[in-house]
Design a protein around this motif. Structure first.
Motif, PDB file in Angstrom:
ATOM      1  N   GLU A 188       4.992   3.950 -10.779  1.00 16.66           N
ATOM      2  CA  GLU A 188       4.852   3.441  -9.417  1.00 16.66           C
ATOM      3  C   GLU A 188       3.491   3.857  -8.859  1.00 16.66           C
ATOM      4  O   GLU A 188       2.939   4.896  -9.231  1.00 16.66           O
TER       5      GLU A 188
ATOM      6  N   PRO B  75       9.203   2.209  -4.267  1.00 18.50           N
ATOM      7  CA  PRO B  75       9.036   1.030  -5.130  1.00 18.50           C
ATOM      8  C   PRO B  75       7.761   0.284  -4.763  1.00 18.50           C
ATOM      9  O   PRO B  75       7.633  -0.245  -3.664  1.00 18.50           O
ATOM     10  N   THR B  76       6.826   0.260  -5.660  1.00 19.37           N
ATOM     11  CA  THR B  76       5.536  -0.407  -5.441  1.00 19.37           C
ATOM     12  C   THR B  76       5.196  -1.254  -6.664  1.00 19.37           C
ATOM     13  O   THR B  76       5.343  -2.469  -6.639  1.00 19.37           O
ATOM     14  N   THR B  77       4.791  -0.605  -7.733  1.00 14.53           N
ATOM     15  CA  THR B  77       4.503  -1.346  -8.960  1.00 14.53           C
ATOM     16  C   THR B  77       5.725  -2.127  -9.430  1.00 14.53           C
ATOM     17  O   THR B  77       5.614  -3.285  -9.845  1.00 14.53           O
ATOM     18  N   SER B  78       6.878  -1.511  -9.357  1.00 15.67           N
ATOM     19  CA  SER B  78       8.099  -2.166  -9.846  1.00 15.67           C
ATOM     20  C   SER B  78       8.430  -3.429  -9.057  1.00 15.67           C
ATOM     21  O   SER B  78       8.848  -4.440  -9.626  1.00 15.67           O
TER      22      SER B  78
END
Length: 344
Positions: A168, A176-179
């Motif tokens: 992340e 939750p960012t990249t995901s």
């Protein structure tokens, strides 16, 4: 009201913003998310598990006779709503069911022909249990989007879309960012693959987006053109004095010249007329100065295409005749008509 010290920074001052830690943080966030998207792209190769499952999911949805029912909780739920909206706007009927509401009556929204798309990074979201039980009871296909292939969601899904593991962007690895970026991107890829498989066109897209600038861009020119007595029309034998009168009355800056069968065979614009004003206006005929190969369009051409056709030349075209299949004028469109729709 809390005041935050800005350490010498004043709005509008020529401060060296590039040196601020804030921008370094932003660049790190984007780098992490780009790395996640790169991993996702690689995982969509035909030889990879995600690639094979993605193709199967597209086929499952495309062959279905119902809706795609999208669900998720928390950040995955927000992403799910966007995926549902993109699916619906690109020709794949879809709606979102909140998992908490599903257990309180919203399961009744789901038909036996529907496909269920459930999103959960961990695959252990307890709120999805009611939807999974309902799908099993009615033998509905479930597409599970998760990063954990050993999770409850993965085991209960008909098709698993395994998201690759990626750190992340959050420095604590919690938010939750990249995901979520990867979930969103995979949802977009799903929608576009279905769009292409269905042969969804710009006209279809326009029918689902009638409002705002996007709707104006995708509107067929037939819905914007002037018709009937508004059209400035004449014959090849018409004198220039009559041409000037007709052009002045209709105020499109041009006149279409028709043959005996009503086919457009030429056009006189303001630019064609000016060099001929030193001639005898009562004896010079339209055929002598008309453009024998005028630029025209069709009624099914989209507004965005027409405005490009009119403006992409060294000298813009102000008015354009719209012809039917036989070459007869069905209407005329002025550049101002397009601009008034909010296209530009």
């Amino acid at each position: 009201m809390t005041e935050f010290p800005l350490s010498g920074f004043e709005p509008g001052s020529p401060a060296d913003l590039a040196s601020l830690p804030t921008l370094t943080s932003a660049q790190s966030t984007l780098a992490a998310e780009i790395a996640g998207l790169s991993a996702l792209q690689g995982a969509l190769a035909p030889s990879e598990a995600l690639g094979a499952a993605f193709a199967e999911a597209v086929a499952c949805i495309a062959c279905g006779r119902g809706h795609v029912v999208v669900s998720g909780i928390g950040k995955s739920g927000h992403i799910g709503r966007k995926i549902q909206a993109t699916l619906a706007s690109t020709g794949t009927p879809a709606f979102f069911v909140h998992p908490a509401e599903a257990a309180h009556g919203d399961l009744g929204m789901i038909d036996t022909n529907d496909v269920i798309l459930l999103i959960s990074q961990s695959g252990e979201t307890s709120e999805l249990a009611a939807l999974l039980e309902h799908a099993a009871r009615h033998a509905l296909p479930v597409i599970g989007m998760t990063a954990s292939t050993g999770s409850t969601l993965a085991k209960a899904s008909t098709i698993v879309l395994p998201l690759p593991r990626a750190p992340e962007a959050c420095p604590m690895g919690l938010a939750p960012t990249t995901s979520t970026i990867m979930q969103l991107a995979l949802g977009d890829a799903l929608a576009i693959a279905l769009l292409e498989r269905r042969g969804f066109t710009a006209n279809d897209f326009g029918a689902f987006h009638p409002g705002g600038k996007l709707g104006a861009l995708l509107r067929p020119v037939a819905k914007l053109m002037h018709t009937g007595d508004s059209l400035p029309l004449g014959t090849p034998d018409m004198t220039l004095s009559s041409v000037i009168i007709e052009m002045t009355r209709k105020a499109f800056g041009c006149i279409g010249i028709l043959d005996e069968g009503g086919i457009l065979i030429g056009l006189i614009s303001d630019g064609d007329l000016r060099p001929a004003l030193d001639r005898d206006l009562t004896t010079t005929c339209a055929r002598e100065i008309m453009n024998h190969a005028p630029i025209t369009t069709r009624g099914d051409m989209l507004a965005q295409e027409v405005i490009h056709l009119m403006t992409a030349r060294r000298k813009a075209i102000n008015s354009l005749f719209v012809l039917d299949d036989e070459g007869r004028p069905a209407g005329i469109i002025h550049l101002h008509d397009l601009l008034r729709t909010g296209i530009a």
